[in-house]
Design an enzyme around this catalytic site. Sequence first.
Site, PDB file in Angstrom:
ATOM      1  N   LYS A 112       5.601   6.365   0.013  1.00 34.53           N
ATOM      2  CA  LYS A 112       6.054   5.700  -1.211  1.00 34.53           C
ATOM      3  C   LYS A 112       7.456   6.137  -1.622  1.00 34.53           C
ATOM      4  O   LYS A 112       8.146   5.428  -2.341  1.00 34.53           O
ATOM      5  CB  LYS A 112       5.033   5.899  -2.320  1.00 34.53           C
ATOM      6  CG  LYS A 112       3.750   5.137  -1.989  1.00 34.53           C
ATOM      7  CD  LYS A 112       2.724   5.139  -3.089  1.00 34.53           C
ATOM      8  CE  LYS A 112       1.549   4.241  -2.752  1.00 34.53           C
ATOM      9  NZ  LYS A 112       0.632   4.836  -1.766  1.00 34.53           N
TER      10      LYS A 112
HETATM   11  C1  LIG Z   1      -0.396   4.143  -1.227  1.00 34.03           C
HETATM   12  C2  LIG Z   1      -0.895   4.666   0.056  1.00 34.03           C
HETATM   13  C3  LIG Z   1      -1.530   3.834   0.987  1.00 34.03           C
HETATM   14  C4  LIG Z   1      -1.826   2.381   0.710  1.00 34.03           C
HETATM   15  O1  LIG Z   1      -0.647   1.603   0.647  1.00 34.03           O
HETATM   16  P1  LIG Z   1      -0.674   0.173  -0.066  1.00 34.03           P
HETATM   17  O2  LIG Z   1       0.729  -0.273  -0.068  1.00 34.03           O
HETATM   18  O3  LIG Z   1      -1.229   0.405  -1.439  1.00 34.03           O
HETATM   19  O4  LIG Z   1      -1.585  -0.681   0.739  1.00 34.03           O
HETATM   20  C5  LIG Z   1      -1.907   4.382   2.192  1.00 34.03           C
HETATM   21  N1  LIG Z   1      -1.710   5.690   2.465  1.00 34.03           N
HETATM   22  C6  LIG Z   1      -1.134   6.520   1.588  1.00 34.03           C
HETATM   23  C7  LIG Z   1      -0.972   7.949   1.943  1.00 34.03           C
HETATM   24  C8  LIG Z   1      -0.698   6.037   0.365  1.00 34.03           C
HETATM   25  O5  LIG Z   1      -0.115   6.846  -0.502  1.00 34.03           O
END
Ligand SMILES: *Cc1c(COP(=O)(O)O)cnc(C)c1O
Length: 468
Positions: A112
Amino acid sequence: MRYVSTRGGAPELDFEGVLLAGLARDGGLYVPESWPRLTADDLRGFGGLPYADVAARVMRPFVGDCLPPAEFEALVAESYAGFDHAAVAPMAQLGSNEWLLELFHGPTLAFKDFALQLLGRLFDRVLARRGERVTVVGATSGDTGSAAIEACRGREAVDIFILHPKGRVSEVQRRQMTTVDAANVHNIAIDGTFDDCQDLVKAMFNDGAFRDSMRLSAVNSINWARIMAQTVYYVTAAVALGAPDRRIAFSVPTGNFGDVFAGYAAARMGLPVAKLIVATNANDILDRFFETGEMTARPVVPTLSPAMDIQVSSNFERLLFDMHGRDGRKVSQAMTAFRESGAMTAPAEAMEDARALFASARLDDDGIRAEIADTLSATGHVVDPHTATALHAGRVRRGDPATPLVCLATAHPAKFPDAVEQATGRRPALPERLATLMELPERMTGLPNDLAAVQDHLRARSRVGVGA
Ligand SMILES: *Cc1c(COP(=O)(O)O)cnc(C)c1O
């Protein structure tokens, strides 16, 4: 570039508009009105360029003239300068034609950071120019919160409030949020699930008076700028493995459908994507959807991969928009029906098209532990529980073994030490940058799953609320 709402009932906006708005006023999500093209020559030209250079070129058409090119390039370069790997999104080979795309070299050790490091800077720049402030609100099941807080901490134009489900995020993840010592950072622990937190955030946005007086803004994966930033690593990975002359398959640990939708966007832009494999944990609404064409919600169960403990994936509506021929009225009807009955069925022809690109698989907690252990013994790599779902889904759904398979490693294993220890008997060490995490004091407020209580809390603390 103009942006339209998936529900067809909100004004069209430019990039700056969607950046600040997050959710559209009709409850929909903003999408570009058309997809910019990446030509084969564009892709060839990306070979060997630094990550930030590719990023600026891929994102440029989405930003339009909202920022002068040189200024945008500088922001992008700054956003990725703090990553602790020169390649920013390096790949490691796991097996024959199988690769791990390491998206955990940013400040909070999860993918993220790719979007949020940029988003925080874009917000600050645009708001400073307008002489404005915003209140950022978000719900997190784990990584979004710390990444958003890290992106907004100490920024003059922003107050940030992050809701997390009390007791349902890992200790490392909670501490990454609650130990940040900045007056503009506010953590709220809600007595409920991640979906409850997400519903509270949506309800605040749907309360027009509250939304306007607090100048609410979102950094959740519903913000278009996040999807935009995430398309970039699909491009760099594919180019490194032979695009435009080879098609590449991606396996993506999926929760809110933001990351895998970015892969879809890259495919629509012309990246040769052979397959997008949606990996889920025991919360498998999306796997059941791609299997049956029907979406039916079930209660969320806590798992070892909490960032994927989601039943209703907000970004899925963006795919649904294309599946309904970009007809906002139809999406609006489908979403209303889903809210009322807990079920919706996709149009059969659209489902056929979707299955040509998307595949899916689920992995429960026993499977996750086994996958982490097997990966360690077969490859020497320790992976986190989210990444484990992608490795499994990739293996069972990749199809032609001649097609390179890229599994997205969305978090560093040290963010989930308990799960990794259960699986391998070893506790992964925290990287240097988080060495003091377990000793720092925490700051958070516990609140019930109650809209009025949360709104009062924001009113009392946001600097926007005080001034209004
Ligand atoms: C947020 C997240 C996901 C899922 O991603 P999305 O974009 O919500 O589908 C998967 N793995 C980790 C470690 C995350 O932080």
